[in-house]
Write a protein that holds these residues in place. Structure first.
Motif, short mmCIF file in Angstrom:
data_model
loop_
_atom_site.label_atom_id
_atom_site.label_comp_id
_atom_site.label_asym_id
_atom_site.label_seq_id
_atom_site.Cartn_x
_atom_site.Cartn_y
_atom_site.Cartn_z
N SER A 1 27.12 40.36 27.43
CA SER A 1 28.30 40.36 28.28
C SER A 1 29.33 41.32 27.72
O SER A 1 29.57 41.35 26.53
N PRO A 2 29.97 42.14 28.60
CA PRO A 2 31.02 43.01 28.12
C PRO A 2 32.23 42.18 27.72
O PRO A 2 32.39 41.05 28.18
N PRO A 3 33.08 42.73 26.85
CA PRO A 3 34.24 41.94 26.43
C PRO A 3 35.20 41.73 27.60
O PRO A 3 35.29 42.55 28.50
N ALA A 4 35.89 40.60 27.57
CA ALA A 4 36.86 40.30 28.61
C ALA A 4 38.04 41.24 28.49
O ALA A 4 38.47 41.57 27.40
N THR A 5 38.54 41.71 29.64
CA THR A 5 39.72 42.56 29.67
C THR A 5 40.69 41.99 30.67
O THR A 5 40.37 41.08 31.42
N THR A 6 41.87 42.58 30.74
CA THR A 6 42.84 42.09 31.72
C THR A 6 42.41 42.47 33.12
O THR A 6 42.73 41.78 34.08
N GLU A 7 41.66 43.56 33.26
CA GLU A 7 41.20 43.96 34.59
C GLU A 7 40.05 43.08 35.05
O GLU A 7 39.89 42.79 36.22
N ASN A 8 39.22 42.65 34.14
CA ASN A 8 38.05 41.86 34.46
C ASN A 8 38.03 40.68 33.49
O ASN A 8 37.37 40.72 32.48
N LYS A 9 38.80 39.63 33.78
CA LYS A 9 39.01 38.52 32.85
C LYS A 9 37.70 37.85 32.43
O LYS A 9 37.54 37.50 31.29
N ALA A 10 36.80 37.64 33.36
CA ALA A 10 35.53 36.98 33.03
C ALA A 10 34.40 37.95 33.35
O ALA A 10 34.27 38.40 34.47
N PRO A 11 33.56 38.31 32.39
CA PRO A 11 32.49 39.27 32.63
C PRO A 11 31.32 38.68 33.41
O PRO A 11 31.28 37.49 33.65
N ALA A 12 30.40 39.55 33.76
CA ALA A 12 29.18 39.10 34.41
C ALA A 12 28.34 38.33 33.40
O ALA A 12 28.28 38.70 32.24
N THR A 13 27.72 37.27 33.86
CA THR A 13 26.87 36.49 32.97
C THR A 13 25.55 36.20 33.67
O THR A 13 25.50 36.11 34.89
N LEU B 1 35.43 38.98 38.87
CA LEU B 1 36.32 40.13 38.98
C LEU B 1 37.75 39.65 39.19
O LEU B 1 37.99 38.76 40.01
N ASP B 2 38.69 40.25 38.49
CA ASP B 2 40.09 39.90 38.64
C ASP B 2 40.67 40.64 39.85
O ASP B 2 40.82 41.86 39.82
N VAL B 3 40.96 39.90 40.91
CA VAL B 3 41.58 40.48 42.10
C VAL B 3 42.92 39.79 42.37
O VAL B 3 43.36 39.67 43.51
N SER B 4 43.58 39.36 41.29
CA SER B 4 44.81 38.58 41.42
C SER B 4 45.96 39.37 42.04
O SER B 4 46.92 38.77 42.51
N ASP B 5 45.87 40.69 42.06
CA ASP B 5 46.92 41.50 42.68
C ASP B 5 46.81 41.56 44.20
O ASP B 5 47.65 42.17 44.85
N PHE B 6 45.76 40.94 44.75
CA PHE B 6 45.50 41.02 46.19
C PHE B 6 45.51 39.63 46.82
O PHE B 6 45.17 38.65 46.18
N LYS B 7 45.86 39.59 48.09
CA LYS B 7 45.79 38.35 48.86
C LYS B 7 44.32 38.14 49.27
O LYS B 7 43.57 39.12 49.41
#
Length: 113
Positions: A10-22, A32-38
């Motif tokens: 698994s890639p390391p968690a980042t602010t752009e992608n909080k939880a990686p693919a598993t 995928l972090d899509v918190s900036d979108f409705k």
């Protein structure tokens, strides 16, 4: 464009992608972090074993126009059962895309006489 054939680590968690693919033996999960979108601004599409996640946001305030866009494209592993693919948006803005994995098929060896 990002292609994912198989994830061994698994890639390391980042602010752009909080939880990686598993991946495990029974499930495939992509987060995928899509918190900036409705929620209505996020679009998930499947073409064969390809997954496309897009989000677009446009805003006009006080005569200023801004736009934000998110595009991710994945080629999912062949063992992922695409009929069970389900996108789920969590309250914290993380989009989880989950699917069952097909079990490995055991083949019997035929002995020649």
């Amino acid at each position: 464009m990002l292609h994912v054939e198989a994830l061994k680590k698994s890639p390391p968690a980042t602010t752009e992608n909080k939880a990686p693919a598993t991946k495990d033996d029974t499930k495939f999960t992509l987060a995928l972090d899509v918190s900036d979108f409705k929620p209505e601004e996020v679009d998930v599409k499947v073409y064969g074993h390809e997954l496309s996640v897009r989000a677009r946001q446009e805003c006009e305030e006080h005569g200023f126009f801004t736009a934000r866009q998110f595009n991710r494209h994945f080629v999912l592993p062949r063992e992922v059962d695409m009929d069970t693919l389900v996108p789920r948006l969590a309250k914290d803005g993380v989009l989880y895309i989950e699917a069952d994995k097909r079990p490995l098929r055991q083949l019997d060896i035929v002995m020649e006489k």
